[in-house]
Design a protein around this motif. Structure first.
Motif, mmCIF file in Angstrom:
data_model
loop_
_atom_site.group_PDB
_atom_site.id
_atom_site.type_symbol
_atom_site.label_atom_id
_atom_site.label_comp_id
_atom_site.label_asym_id
_atom_site.label_seq_id
_atom_site.Cartn_x
_atom_site.Cartn_y
_atom_site.Cartn_z
ATOM 1 N N THR A 157 0.797 -1.236 0.000
ATOM 2 C CA THR A 157 0.000 0.000 0.000
ATOM 3 C C THR A 157 0.825 1.280 0.000
ATOM 4 O O THR A 157 0.285 2.361 -0.212
ATOM 5 N N GLY A 158 2.114 1.185 0.286
ATOM 6 C CA GLY A 158 2.936 2.390 0.385
ATOM 7 C C GLY A 158 2.895 3.038 1.759
ATOM 8 O O GLY A 158 3.622 3.997 2.017
ATOM 9 N N VAL A 159 2.057 2.514 2.655
ATOM 10 C CA VAL A 159 1.985 3.101 4.002
ATOM 11 C C VAL A 159 3.201 2.621 4.809
ATOM 12 O O VAL A 159 3.431 1.423 4.915
ATOM 13 N N PRO A 160 3.999 3.553 5.327
ATOM 14 C CA PRO A 160 5.247 3.162 5.986
ATOM 15 C C PRO A 160 5.014 2.535 7.351
ATOM 16 O O PRO A 160 3.966 2.720 7.963
ATOM 17 N N MET A 161 6.010 1.801 7.843
ATOM 18 C CA MET A 161 5.861 1.160 9.163
ATOM 19 C C MET A 161 5.961 2.192 10.278
ATOM 20 O O MET A 161 5.238 2.158 11.260
#
Ligand code: MIG
Length: 775
Positions: A581-585
């Motif tokens: 999704t491209g959402v970073p950790m």
């Protein structure tokens, strides 16, 4: 009277006609063809192109394509989008399901609205340009809007109130709040407006400037190129990340070993030193996955060589390390030493692969090896050639490479290559400077990928441009062993993450200057929860290996490195989320709680995923801090104390404690401590932070951690849903994917233990002594 030449009547600076800002003028004509709406202004042509419902590209070109974009950032092709175009008063309206673009004819102005009719982007003055290629636009901002992103920048989380420049630069010192630019260029921002987010990406490789000092607008100026930007509709900040990474790509899964603890120093100077280092880690039972070889490993800094005296047996060293579960990661800089007896130089000259001036002379600059030449990474065949050179490393078992100095950094007044160098036929360095490093890193990644025959490569890079995360992890360069730099690393990495660089970190302990025990402990605590976790230290400064400051500090540092390994299954799961999704950790609180205005400017706390919050102590001799808790109920990871969200608390944090908080209801998988990721997990534990009533869910991701089989479905996604009600918890567990993990999973309840536990319809019995059962 002295005789003068015509020079006496030279034109004065600044009044050159080429320096005059002129407007592109009003719109004269508009037409739609194949999804692209084209228009003509008095002094420019323009295009509006929907890539998706929620992504629109806007181009305005006063230069008749003389400065056409060469950016490698965008990898997505436009999709088929149903667009309604209609003439409205004073212009035209283009509408999709998610966005509306209005082009006003006189004065020419573009406005982009979201589905609700909120203005996302609006020209507050006409687009202006200078004949010599400079272009500028000014977009409205509300005084309360918050701006994030812009990649690797100093300062706090919110980027408003300052001017930010994009021009990849090697800055050894200082890294102050005013130090700008640094090594990377990400001309991308995420704007949060009343809790709704949108994104804007200016796909410009030239030097660019964002002026965010104004109350009600910002300006974007590019030193060249037609105006070319994309607007992402949001409205959730996570949507913006997904939209942006749809366009510029997402990171591949790193090998698991890249997520372990890494130890570096400029430099571990001999084979013997590296062996002893590994032995010390193992003797002290401190987990370790990688050791870095900085520039001393080379023969007079010639890339693709080993110094015969310091490193006479690199192959057996790599072999020895690998037996201990440790990877060796050598540094590779772009500068190639000018030396007619050096193969890489000779081969590159013969093939005409190095950067040259227009007249055909080689560009030469001083870097570590002395006078050097620089591969023209803008050329595809040069990238291929450079990638192939890495067989030198992969043939002895190396799987990771560290790219440094790739801004490119050159020891001269401009700190880089001459503007006048031409790349790949005829692109000036002025135009492509900001993408040089990324092209090197692409070459490295692809070369390694070919040679590793199915294994995942790991590349670390200092320079980069939007899209760099497709090839490498990013570290924030030459910080110092200052408390202020520990603090700075949070907003820097948070904004890198919001700019799609999910895999990033800062040198733990600080690169330059002398670290000390307390600082190293606090920094290691934070680093353990950064995506990339490496301790690195410069030449001439105090050693900062975990044991450098005595037994007490060593035990604390060790404990947090161990904690990293316990949390790896969760961190790896978050890597998969970033890949998808491209959402970073590592996330600012705003990313999870965009509706909560209190979170918008928090630079000193962060989330790891959606349910874990870290509130580190980053000041000397400080054993407590103020923590903001967003809505909901939170549980102290160490003491199990509960906190009601929506307010602040002072929490205690003795030196051995990193404040970690878990959301009530959360489920998180953790592993047992191990010395290296090369050791398989036999058992994972799902910690269930019980609540009285409610539903929660968790998906644990796992795969072999080393190959690309996950791309073909060889992974496991364990979807776990828990419904808490009347002292009973119903688990619904479902495994998706074809990977057979080596571990079994037990469940531990944290907090109240429900009296009845049902898994997929079957009752289970919880061991009373341990609050545990096996799933
Ligand atoms: O400034 O290779 O940022 O991590 O140790 C010297 C030596 C060049 C800069 C990097 C740093 C590295 C160092 N390099």
């Amino acid at each position: 009277m002295l005789e003068e030449t015509s020079f006496a009547i030279r034109p004065t600076n600044g009044t050159n006609e080429t320096d005059v800002w002129q407007s592109v003028g009003d719109v004269q004509k508009i037409e739609e063809k194949k999804q692209i709406v084209s228009f003509t202004c008095e002094r420019a042509s323009g295009k509006i192109h929907f890539y998706r419902d929620d992504i629109v590209r806007i181009m305005i070109d006063p230069f008749a394509q003389k400065y056409a974009s060469v950016s490698p950032a965008v990898v997505a092709a436009p999709e088929k989008v149903t667009t309604h175009v209609q003439e409205v008063e004073n212009g035209w309206e283009l509408k999709t399901n998610a966005l509306t673009v209005v082009i006003e004819r006189r004065p020419f102005r573009i406005t982009v609205y979201d589905r609700e009719g909120t203005v996302l982007v609006r020209d507050v003055e006409p687009v202006r340009f200078q004949a010599k290629g400079r272009i500028r636009c000014a977009h409205a901002l509300a005084p309360t809007d918050v701006v994030y992103g812009l990649g690797e920048k100093t300062g706090v989380l919110n980027k408003r109130g300052a001017v930010w420049k994009m021009w990849n630069t090697d800055v050894y010192a200082p890294h102050n709040l005013e130090t700008d630019p640094l090594y990377q260029s990400h001309p991308y921002m995420m704007v949060l407006k009343d809790g709704h987010a949108h994104g804007v990406f200016f796909d410009h490789t030239y030097e660019t400037t964002f002026d965010l000092r104004h109350e009600s607008f910002y300006t974007f100026t590019s030193e060249g190129g037609a105006l070319d930007y994309y607007v992402f509709a949001g409205p959730h900040p996570k949507d913006v990340l997904t939209q942006y990474t749809h366009l510029v790509g997402r990171m591949p899964l790193p090998p698991k070993w890249a997520l372990g603890y890494h130890q570096s120093r400029y430099s571990y100077e001999t084979e013997q030193e590296v062996r002893e280092l590994i032995d010390t880690f193992r003797a002290k039972r401190i987990p370790l996955d990688a050791i870095y070889l900085d520039i001393h490993y080379m023969d007079e800094y010639r890339v693709f060589t080993f110094d015969q005296h310091r490193f006479p047996h690199p192959k057996s060293l790599v072999q020895y390390a690998s037996e201990q579960g440790v990877r060796i990661v050598p540094i590779v800089d772009p500068g190639v030493k000018v030396d007619a007896e050096y193969d890489t130089y000779r081969d590159g000259v013969q093939k005409d692969y190095f950067c040259k001036y227009a007249d055909g002379t080689l560009f030469k600059g001083d870097v570590w090896p002395g006078t050097s030449v620089f591969p023209d990474f803008l050329k595809k065949k040069v990238r291929k050639w450079w990638g192939e050179q890495h067989a030198f490393y992969t043939s002895i078992g190396i799987e990771g490479i560290w790219n440094d100095m790739n801004e490119p950094s050159v020891f001269n007044e401009k700190k880089t290559m001459d503007d006048q160098v031409v790349h790949d036929g005829w692109k000036t360095h002025r135009q492509v400077h900001n993408i040089y490093g990324m092209m090197m890193t692409e070459a490295t990644y692809n070369g390694l990928k070919k040679q590793l025959k199915g294994k995942r490569p790991f590349v670390l890079t200092r320079a980069g441009f939007s899209g760099i995360h497709r090839y490498a992890a990013v570290w924030t360069g030459d910080n110092r062993s200052f408390w202020e730099h520990l603090e700075l690393s949070l907003p820097m990495c948070l904004n890198l993450g919001l700019s799609a660089v999910a895999f990033c970190g800062a040198d733990v302990g600080g690169f330059a200057h002398d670290a000390h025990g307390e600082l190293l402990v606090r920094w290691t605590q934070v680093g353990a929860f950064f995506p990339y976790f490496r301790n690195h230290c410069a030449i001439g400064f105090a050693r900062q290996e975990p044991w450098a400051f005595g037994e007490t500090y060593e035990q604390m540092v060790k404990r947090y490195i161990e904690l990293r390994y316990e949390w790896l299954p969760h961190l790896y799961t978050l890597c998969f989320e970033a890949y998808q999704t491209g959402v970073p950790m590592m996330r600012p609180l705003m990313l999870e709680y965009p509706d909560d205005v209190e979170t918008w400017n928090i630079s000193d706390q962060f989330m790891v995923g959606n349910e874990v919050m870290i509130a580190p102590v980053m000041r000397p001799h400080t054993f407590h801090r103020l923590v903001y808790f967003p809505k909901g109920r939170w549980i102290d990871y160490w003491t199990k104390e509960k906190f009601e969200g929506g307010r602040r608390y002072i929490v205690e944090a003795p030196l051995d404690r990193l404040p970690i908080f878990v959301k009530e209801g959360a489920m998180i998988a953790r592993a047992e401590v191990k010395q290296s990721t090369s050791i398989a997990d036999e058992q994972l534990t799902l910690y269930v932070y019980t609540m009285e009533e409610g539903t929660s869910s968790y998906t644990l991701y796992d795969d072999d951690g080393t190959t690309f089989a996950y791309e073909k479905g060889e992974y496991v996604n364990m979807h776990i849903r828990a419904v808490f009600s009347h002292d009973t918890v119903h688990f619904h567990v479902e495994a998706e994917g074809t990977y057979q993990p080596p571990w079994r999973m037990r469940v531990v309840f944290v907090g109240h233990v429900p009296s009845t536990v049902i898994v997929n319809g079957e009752q289970r019995f919880v061991d009373e002594a341990t609050n545990t059962f096996v799933l």
